[in-house]
Design a protein around this motif. Structure first.
Motif: not given
Length: 137
Positions: A9-10, A13, A58, A7, A50-52, A54-55, A47-48
């Motif tokens: 994104g993790r 983060a 996915h 992962e 990491a969210a991008l 992760t998206a 964190l933003v």
């Protein structure tokens, strides 16, 4: 044990949180004096990001999974199912249950051969005669 999927994104983060913690640790030790508005925005930006990531991860995995599933043969259409035989079996089962409920002298939870009635005879007539033909007690 089955391995976990990577992962990214993790990872981002976690690295951001560690970097901000190191920054605050250096500030507490007196080694580094960062501007007060540097570390919190850095945490927010990490964190933003990491969210991008992760998206995006996915979406890529979903597309790969869909492409893999399209290679497999499709399930048979519903018209090929033996619905008539399934209906016949269901109706036979239902008729058997209705027949059991309508059987004379059989109450709910009665043992076989007792008749399930409330009188000593068990047949609900009150004559004291057991279903076996012997007189009651």
């Amino acid at each position: 044990m089955k391995g976990h999927t990577f992962e990214p994104g993790r990872l981002i983060a976690g690295a951001t949180a560690v970097a901000v913690a190191v920054g605050y640790g250096l500030d507490a030790a007196g080694t580094w004096d960062p501007h007060p508005l540097v570390l919190l925005p850095a945490l927010l930006a990490g964190l933003v990001l990491a969210a991008l990531v992760t998206a995006l991860t996915h979406a890529a995995r979903r597309n790969r999974r869909r492409a893999h599933q399209s290679d497999q043969p499709a399930p048979p259409p519903l018209g090929d199912l033996p619905m008539a035989s399934l209906r016949e079996g269901h109706e036979a089962l239902r008729a058997t249950r209705e027949h059991r409920q309508e059987a004379p002298g059989r109450g709910r939870g009665a043992a076989p051969g007792t008749g399930g009635g409330k009188t000593p005879g068990g047949d609900g007539s009150g004559d004291g005669v057991r279903p076996t033909g012997r007189p009651g007690p």
